[in-house]
Write a protein that holds these residues in place. Sequence first.
Motif, PDB file in Angstrom:
ATOM      1  N   LYS A   1      51.990 -29.726 -64.038  1.00  0.00           N
ATOM      2  CA  LYS A   1      52.295 -30.653 -62.853  1.00  0.00           C
ATOM      3  C   LYS A   1      52.544 -29.987 -61.846  1.00  0.00           C
ATOM      4  O   LYS A   1      52.704 -28.600 -61.694  1.00  0.00           O
ATOM      5  CB  LYS A   1      53.850 -31.156 -63.371  1.00  0.00           C
TER       6      LYS A   1
ATOM      7  N   ILE B   1      51.542 -33.096 -55.574  1.00  0.00           N
ATOM      8  CA  ILE B   1      50.819 -34.329 -55.379  1.00  0.00           C
ATOM      9  C   ILE B   1      49.253 -34.303 -54.598  1.00  0.00           C
ATOM     10  O   ILE B   1      48.234 -34.704 -54.957  1.00  0.00           O
ATOM     11  CB  ILE B   1      51.458 -35.788 -54.872  1.00  0.00           C
TER      12      ILE B   1
ATOM     13  N   TYR C   1      48.211 -40.270 -58.033  1.00  0.00           N
ATOM     14  CA  TYR C   1      49.263 -39.638 -58.961  1.00  0.00           C
ATOM     15  C   TYR C   1      50.191 -40.505 -59.189  1.00  0.00           C
ATOM     16  O   TYR C   1      50.774 -41.066 -58.346  1.00  0.00           O
ATOM     17  CB  TYR C   1      49.543 -38.325 -58.668  1.00  0.00           C
TER      18      TYR C   1
ATOM     19  N   ARG D   1      53.835 -40.468 -60.303  1.00  0.00           N
ATOM     20  CA  ARG D   1      54.912 -39.571 -60.503  1.00  0.00           C
ATOM     21  C   ARG D   1      55.933 -40.042 -61.602  1.00  0.00           C
ATOM     22  O   ARG D   1      56.113 -39.090 -62.380  1.00  0.00           O
ATOM     23  CB  ARG D   1      55.885 -39.255 -59.265  1.00  0.00           C
TER      24      ARG D   1
ATOM     25  N   GLY E   1      53.890 -39.308 -64.607  1.00  0.00           N
ATOM     26  CA  GLY E   1      53.237 -37.858 -64.693  1.00  0.00           C
ATOM     27  C   GLY E   1      51.705 -37.786 -65.022  1.00  0.00           C
ATOM     28  O   GLY E   1      51.292 -37.204 -65.788  1.00  0.00           O
TER      29      GLY E   1
END
Length: 337
Positions: A201, A204, A248, A250, A253
Amino acid sequence: MTDGTASRRIGMPAPGPDRDTEFLKDVLDGLGQAVKALPAKHFYDQRGSRLFDRICELEEYYPTRTETAILARYAGDIAGKAGRGVTLLELGSGSSVKVRLLLDVLDEPAAYIPVDISGAHLEASAARLAADYPEISVKPIHADYTRPFPLAVKGGAERTLAFFPGSTIGNFSPEEARAFLARLGRQLGGGGRLLIGVDLKKDIGRLEAAYNDAAGVTAAFNLNLLERINRELDGTFDLAAFAHRAFYDRDLGRIEMHLESLKPQTVLVAGAPFRFQAGETIHTEVSHKYTVEEFRDLAADAGWRADETWTDGDHLFSVHLLTFRAPPVRLRRGSDA
Ligand SMILES: C[S@@+](CC[C@H](N)C(=O)[O-])C[C@H]1O[C@@H](n2cnc3c(N)ncnc32)[C@H](O)[C@@H]1O
């Protein structure tokens, strides 16, 4: 050497005279759903495999060079832990490039078994590798690794090192990844090892840039799925009427890739009509991102102990060395595909 053995096509139904019947079924099923989706594994015909190699060279696509740098830096440690005479089993081997870093330092590896769904590309890559490493027995297997395939490994589980780079594990949902890892562990047996690359992770902007490169190679890779349907399944997709989208999510994920219909249209596949609204998408890929801890927890749930995790200085990518502990494996009911 390839032992003169052509790779075997395992785990897939025999194709019809002109068509891969599983590809046809998946496309008809996927486009027939209320929310259209296609399995990402079908990206990889020969052209798709070549386009993926070009993605790996893109400035925006940090995973390949970052994972390669981690492997190059820690290959000696990995070889020390793997020990002598291991059989190296690579899942989704593609062009078999990263594995060379391991083959260069492993202590007398017994064999290299690359497994990939992209048959012609696998053959060519295995032949190149066999020519460059004449002392290693190279035994390619053309198979879908989400299905059981026969695997004969000399020396038992302790002498087997599975290698699953490229963060390809991210193309599964977490539940699917857990089930896949549990099944792989059972296939290898207690004491079997897995070296796996997992994208981390991060912000973004960096993630989305990696899947929206300026040169449009990822877009061509995504659209190649429609070209493949046109080529192999008598599809009538107008490529100019679909656009690559990647973003993406969030909460989940994960990167999602889609192909968006730019107008209302009807497309035929093997004679079957599929209606698209303007703005409607075909969901073509997910790429889940994990923290180191999230991935180690997921692997532990599938029965794998984390021996070591290596990351780069910018914490972009991780490489985990795991050992299968065998039972007890805590799987949710129904998740063991
Ligand atoms: C993201 S690429 C990674 C390639 C290479 N391992 C690397 O790290 O650059 C995924 C690879 O897995 C293969 N693949 C995808 N789904 C597969 C499946 N279900 N069974 C076997 N191979 C698959 C593709 O053909 C491709 O070579």
